[in-house]
Design a protein around this motif. Structure first.
Motif, short mmCIF file in Angstrom:
data_model
loop_
_atom_site.label_atom_id
_atom_site.label_comp_id
_atom_site.label_asym_id
_atom_site.label_seq_id
_atom_site.Cartn_x
_atom_site.Cartn_y
_atom_site.Cartn_z
N ALA A 276 -10.51 1.67 -1.78
CA ALA A 276 -11.80 1.30 -1.20
C ALA A 276 -12.53 0.30 -2.09
O ALA A 276 -13.17 -0.65 -1.60
N LYS A 277 -12.40 0.47 -3.39
CA LYS A 277 -13.04 -0.45 -4.33
C LYS A 277 -12.38 -1.83 -4.27
O LYS A 277 -13.07 -2.86 -4.31
N ILE A 278 -11.05 -1.84 -4.15
CA ILE A 278 -10.32 -3.11 -4.02
C ILE A 278 -10.73 -3.83 -2.74
O ILE A 278 -10.97 -5.04 -2.72
N GLU A 279 -10.82 -3.06 -1.65
CA GLU A 279 -11.20 -3.65 -0.36
C GLU A 279 -12.64 -4.16 -0.37
O GLU A 279 -12.95 -5.20 0.22
N LYS A 280 -13.52 -3.44 -1.07
CA LYS A 280 -14.91 -3.88 -1.16
C LYS A 280 -15.00 -5.21 -1.92
O LYS A 280 -15.80 -6.10 -1.56
N ALA A 281 -14.18 -5.36 -2.95
CA ALA A 281 -14.15 -6.62 -3.70
C ALA A 281 -13.49 -7.73 -2.89
O ALA A 281 -13.65 -8.91 -3.21
N GLY A 282 -12.74 -7.34 -1.84
CA GLY A 282 -12.14 -8.31 -0.94
C GLY A 282 -10.64 -8.48 -1.11
O GLY A 282 -10.21 -9.07 -2.12
N ILE A 283 -9.87 -7.93 -0.18
CA ILE A 283 -8.41 -8.16 -0.21
C ILE A 283 -8.12 -9.65 -0.19
O ILE A 283 -7.19 -10.13 -0.85
N GLU A 284 -8.94 -10.40 0.54
CA GLU A 284 -8.74 -11.85 0.65
C GLU A 284 -8.94 -12.55 -0.69
O GLU A 284 -8.54 -13.71 -0.87
N ASN A 285 -9.57 -11.86 -1.67
CA ASN A 285 -9.79 -12.45 -2.99
C ASN A 285 -8.65 -12.15 -3.97
O ASN A 285 -8.70 -12.57 -5.12
N LEU A 286 -7.64 -11.41 -3.50
CA LEU A 286 -6.48 -11.13 -4.35
C LEU A 286 -5.50 -12.29 -4.30
O LEU A 286 -5.31 -12.93 -3.25
N HIS A 287 -4.88 -12.55 -5.45
CA HIS A 287 -3.88 -13.62 -5.56
C HIS A 287 -2.56 -13.03 -6.06
O HIS A 287 -2.55 -12.09 -6.86
N PHE A 288 -1.46 -13.62 -5.59
CA PHE A 288 -0.13 -13.23 -6.04
C PHE A 288 0.45 -14.42 -6.81
O PHE A 288 0.58 -15.52 -6.28
N ALA A 289 0.79 -14.16 -8.08
CA ALA A 289 1.30 -15.24 -8.94
C ALA A 289 2.66 -14.85 -9.51
O ALA A 289 2.89 -13.68 -9.84
N TRP A 290 3.54 -15.83 -9.64
CA TRP A 290 4.91 -15.60 -10.10
C TRP A 290 5.26 -16.57 -11.20
O TRP A 290 4.81 -17.72 -11.21
N ALA A 291 6.13 -16.12 -12.12
CA ALA A 291 6.68 -16.99 -13.16
C ALA A 291 8.13 -16.61 -13.39
O ALA A 291 8.50 -15.43 -13.29
N GLY A 292 8.96 -17.62 -13.70
CA GLY A 292 10.36 -17.35 -14.01
C GLY A 292 11.26 -17.42 -12.80
O GLY A 292 10.94 -18.04 -11.77
N SER A 293 12.41 -16.76 -12.91
CA SER A 293 13.46 -16.85 -11.89
C SER A 293 13.08 -16.13 -10.61
O SER A 293 12.31 -15.16 -10.62
N LEU A 294 13.64 -16.61 -9.50
CA LEU A 294 13.47 -15.95 -8.20
C LEU A 294 14.64 -15.03 -7.90
O LEU A 294 14.73 -14.47 -6.80
N LYS A 295 15.53 -14.83 -8.88
CA LYS A 295 16.71 -14.00 -8.68
C LYS A 295 16.74 -12.86 -9.69
O LYS A 295 16.30 -13.01 -10.84
N GLU A 296 17.28 -11.74 -9.24
CA GLU A 296 17.46 -10.60 -10.14
C GLU A 296 18.43 -10.96 -11.26
O GLU A 296 19.34 -11.78 -11.07
N GLY A 297 18.22 -10.34 -12.40
CA GLY A 297 19.14 -10.58 -13.52
C GLY A 297 18.69 -11.69 -14.44
O GLY A 297 19.33 -11.94 -15.47
N LYS A 298 17.59 -12.38 -14.09
CA LYS A 298 17.04 -13.42 -14.95
C LYS A 298 15.54 -13.16 -15.11
O LYS A 298 14.90 -12.58 -14.23
N ALA A 299 15.01 -13.59 -16.23
CA ALA A 299 13.64 -13.24 -16.59
C ALA A 299 12.63 -13.65 -15.52
O ALA A 299 12.65 -14.79 -15.02
#
Length: 348
Positions: A276-299
């Motif tokens: 509920a707290k996350i939703e109050k802050a806004g799901i739309e305000n959440l970001h998904f960020a990635w670094a490194g490999s897109l495959k398993e077995g690599k960092a």
């Protein structure tokens, strides 16, 4: 006056509740009863090792590596004490969260076999890899009306809870790790404790279009460790990645499943409050960020980051077969916000 209700919002809320239910709903309970029942099983000597004041700096001494720690461990317990200690832990976690702690502890035996180093000892002479070397500390006096806290911690686990008025009001920082990430030999071959955290992360990043990936991926190299490490404060972390609102409907569904894996580790009433707290802050305000490999077995590394929430996943060590995860409430780690208000009221 007519109020318009967004259909997507209704679906999202319904999805949230269903996920929490499936992850293991449990009735809200006053955890001070469990803590006091545990303390009543202990000798005076063990109580002295377990109890600290709420203001003690030890409460902020979070860590997740094999090291000497304060507090009693399973080595100190008889069966009655062990059962009472685990009852307290069960009262704060969902079924999936509790089972993860058991599986992470069991990986200590796997590591001991893999490393095969009889000379790798802790200062007290016990093996460094030890499923019994997990510590219980209680901060303050367990009470159904006052603020108090407790911690369960050892290699790859740090769970920090604060209670007020009989309810959990803070359960972060939370750290859960897994080494090996996937067991590749022995009787436990194939075990993957943090499987959902890994698979859903890959599912989401690999569902992104080329243009979306340019936004989501902030580095070709994964950081060697979760950025917040064991710091008392998460600190200022740059908000990078793709916003929830820039995902398509299928991607949003995967995103929410991933979010629920982390939120769903806690007992139902706290999971519900946190969501509920996350939703109050806004799901739309959440970001998904990635670094490194897109495959398993690599960092690789990812995080979910918003106004009050930071979730990190890192898999870089041991040829990318050693996972670390963390959940931080950027507004209330260690119940800082609630304790501040509590002390202000006392001074008045």
């Amino acid at each position: 006056m007519k109020v318009k209700i967004n259909a997507h919002t209704i679906k999202q809320a319904a999805f949230t509740m269903v996920c929490l239910f499936l992850l293991g709903k449990a009735e809200a309970q006053d955890i001070s009863k469990k803590a006091n029942a545990f303390l009543q099983t202990l000798s005076q000597e063990l109580k002295e090792k377990t109890l600290f004041t709420l203001e003690d700096e030890e409460r902020y001494n979070m860590n997740y590596v094999p090291m000497p720690r304060e507090g009693v461990t399973f080595h100190d317990f008889d069966e009655t004490q062990k059962r009472a200690a685990l009852d307290l832990l069960k009262a704060c976690l969902s079924k999936q969260g509790y089972e993860k702690t058991l599986e992470i502890r069991s990986l200590e035996n796997v590591l001991r076999t893999i490393e095969n180093d009889d000379n790798d000892k802790m200062p007290d002479g016990r093996p460094r890899r030890d499923p019994l070397n997990y510590h219980f500390c209680i901060f303050g006096t367990p009470s159904p009306t006052e603020v108090w806290g407790w911690r369960f911690e050892g290699h790859h686990i740090s769970l920090n809870f604060t209670s007020d008025d009989g309810k959990i009001v803070s359960a972060t920082p939370t750290f859960l790790g897994s080494n090996p990430g996937i067991v590749k030999e022995g009787d436990s071959r194939g075990k993957q404790v943090l499987k959902k955290e890994s698979m859903l992360g890959f599912a989401l990043v690999n569902s992104l279009t080329a243009d979306q990936l340019k936004i989501a991926k902030f580095s070709e190299e994964a950081p060697p460790e979760i950025i917040t490490a064991n710091h008392r404060e998460a600190g200022d972390i740059e908000k990078e990645g793709i916003a929830y609102g820039k995902l398509d409907q299928a991607q949003k569904k995967t995103f929410m499943k991933l979010l629920q894996v982390y939120v769903g580790n806690y007992i139902f009433d706290f999971s519900e409050t946190l969501m509920a707290k996350i939703e109050k802050a806004g799901i739309e305000n959440l970001h998904f960020a990635w670094a490194g490999s897109l495959k398993e077995g690599k960092a690789h590394y990812y995080r979910i980051h918003g106004p009050m929430l930071l979730i990190e996943f890192d898999n870089t060590q041991n040829d990318a077969n050693h996972m670390h995860t963390a959940v931080r409430d950027l507004t209330n780690d260690f119940a800082e916000d609630i304790l501040k208000r509590h002390y202000e009221m006392e001074h008045r």
